[in-house]
Design a protein around this motif. Sequence first.
Motif, PDB file in Angstrom:
ATOM      1  N   ARG A 104      63.729   4.107   9.660  1.00 50.05           N
ATOM      2  CA  ARG A 104      63.750   2.719  10.151  1.00 50.05           C
ATOM      3  C   ARG A 104      63.235   1.832   9.026  1.00 50.05           C
ATOM      4  NH1 ARG A 104      62.135   6.030  14.371  1.00 50.05           N
ATOM      5  NH2 ARG A 104      63.381   5.852  16.285  1.00 50.05           N
ATOM      6  N   GLY A 105      64.134   1.227   8.286  1.00 44.23           N
ATOM      7  CA  GLY A 105      63.732   0.430   7.133  1.00 44.23           C
ATOM      8  C   GLY A 105      63.593   1.314   5.909  1.00 44.23           C
ATOM      9  N   SER A 106      62.472   1.199   5.208  1.00 43.87           N
ATOM     10  CA  SER A 106      62.233   1.997   4.009  1.00 43.87           C
ATOM     11  C   SER A 106      61.802   3.414   4.378  1.00 43.87           C
ATOM     12  CB  SER A 106      61.142   1.341   3.157  1.00 43.87           C
ATOM     13  OG  SER A 106      61.537   0.045   2.745  1.00 43.87           O
ATOM     14  N   GLN A 120      55.945  10.099   5.521  1.00 42.42           N
ATOM     15  CA  GLN A 120      56.142  11.033   6.638  1.00 42.42           C
ATOM     16  C   GLN A 120      57.599  11.434   6.749  1.00 42.42           C
ATOM     17  OE1 GLN A 120      53.556  12.359   8.597  1.00 42.42           O
ATOM     18  NE2 GLN A 120      55.247  13.754   9.043  1.00 42.42           N
ATOM     19  N   ASP A 121      58.512  10.482   6.507  1.00 45.30           N
ATOM     20  CA  ASP A 121      59.940  10.816   6.512  1.00 45.30           C
ATOM     21  C   ASP A 121      60.227  11.897   5.476  1.00 45.30           C
ATOM     22  OD1 ASP A 121      60.515   8.883   8.447  1.00 45.30           O
ATOM     23  OD2 ASP A 121      60.960   7.335   6.959  1.00 45.30           O
ATOM     24  N   CYS A 125      73.803  21.469   6.146  1.00 44.51           N
ATOM     25  CA  CYS A 125      74.494  20.189   6.174  1.00 44.51           C
ATOM     26  C   CYS A 125      73.578  19.143   5.530  1.00 44.51           C
ATOM     27  CB  CYS A 125      74.832  19.801   7.615  1.00 44.51           C
ATOM     28  SG  CYS A 125      73.372  19.538   8.659  1.00 44.51           S
ATOM     29  N   CYS A 126      74.040  17.911   5.454  1.00 45.21           N
ATOM     30  CA  CYS A 126      73.231  16.819   4.877  1.00 45.21           C
ATOM     31  C   CYS A 126      72.339  16.237   5.974  1.00 45.21           C
ATOM     32  CB  CYS A 126      74.137  15.749   4.282  1.00 45.21           C
ATOM     33  SG  CYS A 126      75.215  16.348   2.970  1.00 45.21           S
ATOM     34  N   ARG A 160      70.187   7.730   9.258  1.00 45.75           N
ATOM     35  CA  ARG A 160      70.102   6.677   8.234  1.00 45.75           C
ATOM     36  C   ARG A 160      69.152   6.970   7.066  1.00 45.75           C
ATOM     37  NH1 ARG A 160      69.767   4.311  13.107  1.00 45.75           N
ATOM     38  NH2 ARG A 160      67.553   3.832  12.837  1.00 45.75           N
ATOM     39  N   TYR A 161      68.930   8.217   6.754  1.00 46.35           N
ATOM     40  CA  TYR A 161      68.159   8.526   5.536  1.00 46.35           C
ATOM     41  C   TYR A 161      69.079   8.253   4.341  1.00 46.35           C
ATOM     42  CZ  TYR A 161      64.230  10.909   3.201  1.00 46.35           C
ATOM     43  OH  TYR A 161      63.124  11.195   2.442  1.00 46.35           O
TER      44      TYR A 161
END
Length: 253
Positions: A163-165, A169-170, A196-197, A204-205
Amino acid sequence: MQTTLDRLIQILCEERGEAVPSLTDEQKPDLFRALCNVRPPMPATKEFLRLQDEYLSQKTKERGIVDVNGFVYRDGIALWRGDITRLNADAIVNACNPALLGCFHPLHNCIDNVIHSAAGVRVRLDCDKLMKGGREPNGQVKVTKAYNLPSRYIFHTVGPVVRGSVTGQDRRDLANCYLSCLNEASGMKLSTIAFCCISTGEYRYPKDEACALAVQTVKQWKSETGSPLKIIFNVFLKEDEVLYERELFGQDK
């Protein structure tokens, strides 16, 4: 004469209390897939499972099975562009949602929908037994049989939603998706696994960042463990192939 596909559609419509619509032969495969997509994880009859397996195994043959043993591996890693449901790897990785029940959106082209549709309804049933109505945390893995796919197992992992940048943690969650699958495959003594990707579609990464992290994580794991596990990065789009070719081998394809 009623065909296998006609009978499958009839059974699914009867489950829903609906009449079978009038369809052309070209429309029937999509209706069958859509009905399976929206079907809740409830028991299926032996007749349905037998006919489904007959139908889906034939579809697998028609798509053509790709032998991962014929790939060129560099330091135990290969890159291949195409439909992941064609690969005969020991395990293929499914980027799934936290419910782990597959995609309920009819005919959606996300990897979760594609894999469940090709493997059959027993994957959803198995996932339901594993989850018991719970939610899967990011970065872990659950394993089911692959049923009507050429692979032996499906590794289900939940990647981060960006979500955004991209946050720290992502990054940790995405790296853990790869590490959890690699460690599970190694523990199961598998020979090949196809990724897979993860998280780059609906989640949305950014593709370039996800690619760099995936390759770095896999290469570091290979270096640290010395595992003989062969790893395939599976991409579907040309733009992803270019990213992975550059990240893996330092060149554009």
